[in-house]
Design an enzyme around this catalytic site. Structure first.
Site, PDB file in Angstrom:
ATOM      1  N   SER A 258      63.760  58.227   6.940  1.00  0.00           N
ATOM      2  CA  SER A 258      64.528  59.284   7.572  1.00  0.00           C
ATOM      3  C   SER A 258      64.479  59.097   9.074  1.00  0.00           C
ATOM      4  CB  SER A 258      63.935  60.648   7.219  1.00  0.00           C
ATOM      5  OG  SER A 258      62.737  60.833   7.938  1.00  0.00           O
ATOM      6  N   LYS A 259      65.151  59.961   9.776  1.00  0.00           N
ATOM      7  CA  LYS A 259      65.205  59.840  11.232  1.00  0.00           C
ATOM      8  C   LYS A 259      63.812  59.877  11.846  1.00  0.00           C
ATOM      9  CE  LYS A 259      69.818  61.464  12.269  1.00  0.00           C
ATOM     10  NZ  LYS A 259      70.280  61.944  10.954  1.00  0.00           N
ATOM     11  N   ARG A 260      62.918  60.562  11.180  1.00  0.00           N
ATOM     12  CA  ARG A 260      61.584  60.703  11.740  1.00  0.00           C
ATOM     13  C   ARG A 260      60.767  59.405  11.713  1.00  0.00           C
ATOM     14  NH1 ARG A 260      58.433  62.996   8.975  1.00  0.00           N
ATOM     15  NH2 ARG A 260      56.744  63.090  10.475  1.00  0.00           N
TER      16      ARG A 260
END
Length: 487
Positions: A258-260
RNA sequence: GGCUCCGUCGUCUAGUGGCCUAGGACUCUGGCUUCUCAAGCCAGCUACGAGGGUUCGAAUCCCUUCGGAGCUACCA
């Protein structure tokens, strides 16, 4: 499996953001499978969640897929006989089926409010029961229905899960079984009549005659619900599509990418200068392998070799280093014309060049010496900047390395020996400098050439020195050496 | 918590009972080459989650266990 030409695979993303690495891996496998079997790839947009879907992402997804070289036979832009391919344009179809399920008794109206549902769910959790719809509205009497209606309640359409179990064979994982007591009655359509994923996905897969569903592992546990809809639609088990749930692509922290936990947007990879073929090659290796020791493959080879049988069932961690290694390999394999085509936008974007023919000629002759030195196209501008910069100046850090007497002497000697050189090519330049600096002055090459390198390129890291001097031209080379001499 | 899936080097993987003192790739380390940086070449490190079986023989089959992930929505 049915005969080869009848294979129909679909890629059906929900455009709630830019396509990310995981989506693309799925798209790639869908595409490879369709092409491998000589079947069709259907591209469908699952935009039933109007609150999260944005139109801009639909176009972005189309662009990304095209950029990667993944084409489709039916879907947005190309049409097809089973369209439309945007679920938001198929609302009546889903409504019709929902009504049919209601009439058949497969589905029922549920008047429970979101708050009530949530309340009961909390209670279930508290009592250590499996949370899920409790079947409250399964068998409402006419008076109860009247009662709810008079309260102004609008019902959702809920599918009835009969007792029993659902078993299906996943092409990657084998037989998977779900007992229905763990698959609660689920909502097919909202009170306003709009469909949910569970309804739309199943209806479309049937109507679009999808034969193979290759999708993310996260959808594995929604499969029994999908099969329930098939049954309500009157399909026989032999008519269900074949399911293959692809393993996840995970980030460094072992969670779904994910973006994280990593760069996931394909747009980012594009800006960094990863080649589409490198991205596809690398992604293909995440969860699949050609079987032998050959890993660097072309799209053509992927199509030839790809089979679902060779897809792994375990999740794979995304490794930027390996992507870079493959990208470097792909860049080195480019012809100069191809390399030039890829390099130009990066040079122009970075404002290193404006795009004149003269500049293009220089770039073209410079590319061979940097081709094996870069891993990403975005590195090109800094590598070639010294050839185009208007007011050349060696920056402080680097300048500090050539102000000592030895370096200065090298520059002075080089200057006097270089000025008379007539044919300014790297062979001549090298021989002159080697004689003057290595043989006559007795310097170590790395010492002698380092000073010159910094003086003419501005950095102690650069493309090969003699070729760089040739590309720079005699005039500018001499001027830069002069400028680097302190007195 | 429940359900489902998954478990070979740091990472991606090959491997379907003997070809495995486990192979390849990336990373990392050392070396060679060398005008820097790369590229290239050579070498090295390092793995079958654990425990029980079955078998002459198990990474491969069975059981247990531990670990990880996903789902558990009027998201997809």
């Amino acid at each position: 499996m049915s005969n080869k030409s009848s294979v129909r695979v679909r890629f059906a993303p929900s455009p709630t953001g830019d396509l990310h690495v995981g989506n693309i891996r799925t798209a790639l496998f869908d595409w490879a499978y369709a092409r491998h079997t000589g079947g069709k790839l259907i591209f469908r947009i699952e935009d039933t969640d109007t609150e999260r879907v944005t139109d801009q992402y639909i176009q972005a997804a189309i662009d990304t897929l095209k950029w990667l070289g993944l084409n489709w036979d039916e879907g947005p832009e190309v049409g097809g006989e089973y369209g439309p391919y945007l679920q938001s344009q198929r609302l009546e179809i889903y409504a019709t089926w929902a009504d049919k399920f209601l009439a058949q008794g497969d589905a029922y109206h549920c008047y429970c409010s979101g708050e009530e549902l949530e309340e009961r769910r909390q209670l279930q959790m508290k009592n250590n029961q499996a949370p899920g719809y409790d079947g409250k509205c399964r068998n409402l009497s006419a008076t109860q229905i009247q009662e709810f209606k008079s309260q102004g309640r609008k019902p959702v359409v809920r599918m009835r899960m009969p007792d029993g179990e659902t078993t299906f064979v996943d092409a990657i994982r084998g037989e998977v079984k779900f007992e229905h007591k763990y698959v609660p009655d689920f909502v097919l359509a909202r009170a306003d009549g709009s469909p949910l994923y569970t309804l739309a996905v199943a209806v479309d897969d049937v109507l679009m005659k999808i034969t193979h569903v290759l999708r993310g592992e996260d959808l594995l546990s929604s499969t029994p619900r999908q099969i329930r809809v098939y049954q309500a639609m009157g399909l026989k088990p032999s008519e269900y599509p074949i399911f293959a749930h692809l393993p996840f692509v995970m980030g460094q922290d072992n969670a779904k990418l994910s973006k994280r936990n990593g760069e996931v947007s394909i747009a980012w990879y594009r800006e960094q200068g990863f080649l589409p073929e490198a991205i596809c090659n690398y992604l293909a290796l995440l969860g699949w392998s050609p079987g032998d020791d050959k890993e660097n493959i072309t799209m053509q080879e992927l199509v030839e070799l790809f089979t679902v049988e060779r897809v792994n069932s375990s999740p794979a961690r995304f490794d930027m280093k390996k992507l870079e290694a493959i990208n470097g390999d792909k860049i080195r394999a480019l012809t100069i014309d191809e390399f030039l085509k890829w390099a130009l936008p990066f040079l122009i974007n970075a404002k290193v060049i404006t795009g004149t023919q003269a500049e293009l000629d220089v770039v073209r002759s410079a590319l061979p010496i940097i081709q094996e030195r870069i891993v990403k196209l975005a590195e090109i501008p800094t590598m070639l900047n010294f050839l185009f910069v208007k007011n050349f100046k060696v920056e402080g850090d680097e300048m500090g390395k050539i102000v000592d007497p030895d370096s200065q002497n090298v520059l002075k000697v080089a200057l006097t020996k270089l000025e008379p050189v007539q044919s300014w090519d790297h062979v001549a330049i090298e021989s002159v400098l080697r004689v003057a600096l290595i043989e006559e002055l007795g310097l170590k090459p790395r010492i002698a050439f380092s000073a010159l390198r910094i003086a003419v390129t501005g950095s102690h890291i650069s493309p090969p020195l003699f070729e760089s001097l040739e590309l720079l031209g005699k005039e500018r080379s001499i001027a830069r050496i002069k400028a680097a001499i302190s007195n």
